[in-house]
Write a protein that holds these residues in place. Structure first.
Motif, PDB file in Angstrom:
ATOM      1  N   ALA A 128       2.446   1.735  -3.409  1.00 23.46           N
ATOM      2  CA  ALA A 128       1.472   2.182  -4.404  1.00 23.46           C
ATOM      3  C   ALA A 128       1.103   3.648  -4.206  1.00 23.46           C
ATOM      4  CB  ALA A 128       0.219   1.300  -4.348  1.00 23.46           C
ATOM      5  N   VAL A 129       0.865   4.062  -2.964  1.00 22.21           N
ATOM      6  CA  VAL A 129       0.499   5.449  -2.685  1.00 22.21           C
ATOM      7  C   VAL A 129       1.656   6.387  -3.029  1.00 22.21           C
ATOM      8  CG1 VAL A 129      -0.043   7.069  -0.814  1.00 22.21           C
ATOM      9  CG2 VAL A 129      -1.244   4.893  -0.972  1.00 22.21           C
ATOM     10  N   THR A 130       2.873   5.969  -2.734  1.00 24.50           N
ATOM     11  CA  THR A 130       4.043   6.792  -3.047  1.00 24.50           C
ATOM     12  C   THR A 130       4.187   6.975  -4.557  1.00 24.50           C
ATOM     13  OG1 THR A 130       5.160   6.083  -1.033  1.00 24.50           O
ATOM     14  CG2 THR A 130       6.549   6.980  -2.796  1.00 24.50           C
ATOM     15  N   TRP A 140      -4.691  -3.140   0.318  1.00 24.09           N
ATOM     16  CA  TRP A 140      -4.017  -3.680   1.495  1.00 24.09           C
ATOM     17  C   TRP A 140      -4.523  -5.089   1.801  1.00 24.09           C
ATOM     18  CZ3 TRP A 140      -5.489  -5.420   6.316  1.00 24.09           C
ATOM     19  CH2 TRP A 140      -4.468  -5.588   7.247  1.00 24.09           C
ATOM     20  N   LEU A 167       0.823  -1.205   0.000  1.00 19.90           N
ATOM     21  CA  LEU A 167       0.000   0.000   0.000  1.00 19.90           C
ATOM     22  C   LEU A 167       0.862   1.263   0.000  1.00 19.90           C
ATOM     23  CD1 LEU A 167      -2.708   1.456   0.147  1.00 19.90           C
ATOM     24  CD2 LEU A 167      -2.629   1.171   2.630  1.00 19.90           C
ATOM     25  N   LEU A 168       1.874   1.309   0.854  1.00 22.03           N
ATOM     26  CA  LEU A 168       2.740   2.489   0.902  1.00 22.03           C
ATOM     27  C   LEU A 168       3.481   2.697  -0.415  1.00 22.03           C
ATOM     28  CD1 LEU A 168       4.160   2.208   4.527  1.00 22.03           C
ATOM     29  CD2 LEU A 168       2.521   3.893   3.661  1.00 22.03           C
ATOM     30  N   TYR A 173       1.825   6.660  -6.800  1.00 20.63           N
ATOM     31  CA  TYR A 173       0.681   7.462  -7.237  1.00 20.63           C
ATOM     32  C   TYR A 173       0.915   8.948  -6.953  1.00 20.63           C
ATOM     33  CZ  TYR A 173      -4.109   9.043  -7.842  1.00 20.63           C
ATOM     34  OH  TYR A 173      -5.226   9.713  -8.254  1.00 20.63           O
ATOM     35  N   ALA A 174       1.433   9.246  -5.776  1.00 18.07           N
ATOM     36  CA  ALA A 174       1.688  10.646  -5.414  1.00 18.07           C
ATOM     37  C   ALA A 174       2.730  11.272  -6.338  1.00 18.07           C
ATOM     38  CB  ALA A 174       2.153  10.733  -3.961  1.00 18.07           C
ATOM     39  N   LEU A 181      -7.853   6.533  -4.638  1.00 14.73           N
ATOM     40  CA  LEU A 181      -7.506   6.499  -3.218  1.00 14.73           C
ATOM     41  C   LEU A 181      -8.444   5.599  -2.425  1.00 14.73           C
ATOM     42  CD1 LEU A 181      -6.611  10.248  -2.633  1.00 14.73           C
ATOM     43  CD2 LEU A 181      -5.059   8.317  -3.006  1.00 14.73           C
ATOM     44  N   GLY A 210      -7.388   1.962  -1.506  1.00 15.32           N
ATOM     45  CA  GLY A 210      -6.308   1.692  -0.561  1.00 15.32           C
ATOM     46  C   GLY A 210      -6.575   0.490   0.335  1.00 15.32           C
TER      47      GLY A 210
END
Length: 140
Positions: A91-93, A118, A88-89, A95-96, A111, A114
């Motif tokens: 993917a979010v990183t 996970w 998850l971290l 994406y950001a 979002l 998420g």
């Protein structure tokens, strides 16, 4: 993962009402948003309400980890949760950075994926560990 332990059975007794409440609340809120077109506080409440069962589900998963007395299972649960968190971290990183760089437009629907991401990574990690143990001749 087997749910033969007392903690596993308690997890399932908590899991099913929580996931059913999520589905009911989600569809109810979607229906209300589409038909009533609320504004102000009602819009905020209907927008946040589906998140509450998800938050409860996170609590159910945490209780499962805390209550499991079988150390082997507990280690597997914790490892799987860490894998899910790492996926998850990551993917979010990514994406950001893609949105900040202008490569893609920010999308709130992405979002919302998420928690399912996970959960999928958590489940996949458990499957991989079980497969690895079977290949090695273990019982897991």
């Amino acid at each position: 993962m087997r749910m033969n332990t007392a903690a596993g059975r308690r997890y399932l007794r908590r899991f099913w009402p929580t996931i059913i409440s999520y589905v009911v609340v989600l569809f109810g809120c979607i229906w209300a948003l589409r038909h009533w077109h609320p504004t102000g506080a009602a819009l905020v409440v209907l927008s946040v309400l589906p998140a509450l069962p998800i938050i409860a589900m996170i609590g159910v998963m945490g209780l499962y980890l805390l209550e499991e007395t079988d150390e082997f299972l507990r280690q597997r649960i914790a490892t799987s949760m860490l894998v899910g968190t790492g996926v998850l971290l990551a993917a979010v990183t990514i994406y950001a950075f893609l949105t900040n760089g202008g490569a893609i437009e920010a999308d709130a629907d992405v979002l919302m994926m998420g928690f399912p991401l996970w959960c999928a990574a958590w489940g996949a990690a458990q499957c991989v560990m079980s497969w690895r143990d079977r290949i090695a001749g273990g019982e897991a």
